[in-house]
Design an enzyme around this catalytic site. Sequence first.
Site, PDB file in Angstrom:
ATOM      1  N   LYS A 255      -3.530  71.527  71.537  1.00  0.00           N
ATOM      2  CA  LYS A 255      -4.317  71.983  72.148  1.00  0.00           C
ATOM      3  C   LYS A 255      -4.103  71.893  73.284  1.00  0.00           C
ATOM      4  O   LYS A 255      -4.702  72.504  74.456  1.00  0.00           O
ATOM      5  CB  LYS A 255      -5.434  71.284  71.915  1.00  0.00           C
ATOM      6  CG  LYS A 255      -6.041  71.802  70.570  1.00  0.00           C
ATOM      7  CD  LYS A 255      -7.567  71.836  70.412  1.00  0.00           C
ATOM      8  CE  LYS A 255      -8.149  72.495  69.136  1.00  0.00           C
ATOM      9  NZ  LYS A 255      -7.589  71.753  67.596  1.00  0.00           N
TER      10      LYS A 255
ATOM     11  N   GLU B  98     -16.707  75.869  74.533  1.00  0.00           N
ATOM     12  CA  GLU B  98     -17.440  75.030  73.542  1.00  0.00           C
ATOM     13  C   GLU B  98     -16.601  74.149  72.186  1.00  0.00           C
ATOM     14  O   GLU B  98     -15.347  74.431  72.514  1.00  0.00           O
ATOM     15  CB  GLU B  98     -18.117  76.474  72.675  1.00  0.00           C
ATOM     16  CG  GLU B  98     -17.035  77.104  72.020  1.00  0.00           C
ATOM     17  CD  GLU B  98     -15.900  77.882  72.530  1.00  0.00           C
ATOM     18  OE1 GLU B  98     -16.593  78.189  73.502  1.00  0.00           O
ATOM     19  OE2 GLU B  98     -15.001  78.116  71.680  1.00  0.00           O
TER      20      GLU B  98
ATOM     21  N   SER C  58       1.460  69.883  64.432  1.00  0.00           N
ATOM     22  CA  SER C  58       0.265  70.150  65.393  1.00  0.00           C
ATOM     23  C   SER C  58      -0.250  68.731  66.225  1.00  0.00           C
ATOM     24  O   SER C  58      -1.060  68.469  66.939  1.00  0.00           O
ATOM     25  CB  SER C  58      -0.646  71.060  64.979  1.00  0.00           C
ATOM     26  OG  SER C  58      -1.471  70.799  63.810  1.00  0.00           O
TER      27      SER C  58
HETATM   28  C1  LIG Z   1      -7.270  72.894  66.682  1.00  0.00           C
HETATM   29  C2  LIG Z   1      -6.343  71.864  65.737  1.00  0.00           C
HETATM   30  C3  LIG Z   1      -5.450  73.470  64.351  1.00  0.00           C
HETATM   31  C4  LIG Z   1      -6.108  74.414  64.591  1.00  0.00           C
HETATM   32  O1  LIG Z   1      -6.190  75.455  65.582  1.00  0.00           O
HETATM   33  P1  LIG Z   1      -4.973  76.338  65.613  1.00  0.00           P
HETATM   34  O2  LIG Z   1      -5.301  77.464  66.869  1.00  0.00           O
HETATM   35  O3  LIG Z   1      -5.258  77.592  64.397  1.00  0.00           O
HETATM   36  O4  LIG Z   1      -3.308  75.625  65.838  1.00  0.00           O
HETATM   37  C5  LIG Z   1      -4.719  72.446  64.021  1.00  0.00           C
HETATM   38  N1  LIG Z   1      -3.732  71.152  63.783  1.00  0.00           N
HETATM   39  C6  LIG Z   1      -4.709  70.181  64.901  1.00  0.00           C
HETATM   40  C7  LIG Z   1      -4.344  69.250  64.771  1.00  0.00           C
HETATM   41  C8  LIG Z   1      -5.881  70.805  66.036  1.00  0.00           C
HETATM   42  O5  LIG Z   1      -6.767  69.558  66.557  1.00  0.00           O
END
Ligand SMILES: *Cc1c(COP(=O)(O)O)cnc(C)c1O
Length: 405
Positions: free
Chosen positions: A101, A123, A388
């Site tokens: 993010k 938000e 992610s």
């Molecule tokens: C917020 C988050 C997501 C989901 O958000 P996307 O916009 O779909 O990428 C996925 N993995 C992690 C670790 C997150 O913090």
Amino acid sequence: MKLNNVDFETYFRNYPNKEGYFGKYGGSYIPENLQNAMNEITEAYFTICQSRQFIAELRRIRKEFQGRPTPVSHLERLSNKLGSVQLYVKREDLNHTGAHKLNHCMGEVLLAKYMGKKKVIAETGAGQHGVAMATAAAYFGMECDIYMGSVDIKKQAPNVARMKILGANVVEVTHGLATLKEAVDSAFEAYAKEYKDAIYCIGSVVGPHPFPMMVRDFQHVVGEEAREQFIEMTGHLPDAIVACVGGGSNAAGFFSGFLNDPVDIYGIEPLGRGTALGDHAASLQYGTEGVMHGFNSIMLKDENGDPAPVYSVASGLDYPSSGPEHAFLHDLGRVKYDVINDDDTIDAFFALSRMEGIIPAIESAHAVAYGIKLAERMDHGSVLINLSGRGDKDMDYIIEKYGIR
Ligand SMILES: *Cc1c(COP(=O)(O)O)cnc(C)c1O
């Protein structure tokens, strides 16, 4: 590569179009006063973000502050246990703050700085977007107002503490159900009043134009790095790539590096407890076309046509829609969207931890679980998974709900 008249060699020049549409999805469905503010951001994005100075500064920040490039790791033990298919992960868990993010938050707040704004407004639901925004605001010395429902404030105490330590102002939203939806409404309301001095930053590739485009472009670094690193490691492209899809930002950035390649692409949504409405958040799988939060996409609706209640074991994936570009790539057939349930996700969470020494975010564990399924289905080749984020934020929940296996 061409598919249904869409040429992926020139894709980024044509999608979205000037009005922010990916085919019929996207656009901007908001009140007129907010539209003026969005137009200002769009214009600034096309001038400032293409400038040599902006690009150079963002590149330096990514290297010196965020710790990019993040590596690609070979999951050797897990692959050998499964058979002959080789699994790899792109390590966004090693990006500063422990998830992808921050990639778009640093880009958005740097843009705000160039636009002369003094404050950022956002938000947050589970608090992950709020923490990334608060981090970026602290780095650039900006004021930061994070709108959060009082129910979520109680549930997410560690993230609320992080935001406050980073200097953000956490604004409690008490009306309605006092969760994410109300927080979005309040943040938009505040932004409509303050847009001369403030910029609103959304948490994913959702919302009105230009956010789905801008957030994808700031996340493109993930796919670009991963492609280059994978080729350097192995001498070829992966056969398949996988990412989890909530709003869809980590997937959009990761996929964008491979759209023109002969690579199978899989976007994975949370099937949660099952296929009944309210038990999952698989909007592309079970949803229909509709408008919410200022954009047209595929969404899960209740009997009144409003956004339906959704559930996922991963709080970052429980959103009743996905970004418009995912709806477009879904209809085109360029990306295959599939689902993984809670149980398979938790199995993958423990497998990756035990066999590779990487504790993934529960969101990311959805992609790992699907990668494992692919490896079992294919008889040779390689799969690159976007990891992610890291799982530190999920420890209390895992211990309470599943114990230590
Ligand atoms: C917020 C988050 C997501 C989901 O958000 P996307 O916009 O779909 O990428 C996925 N993995 C992690 C670790 C997150 O913090």
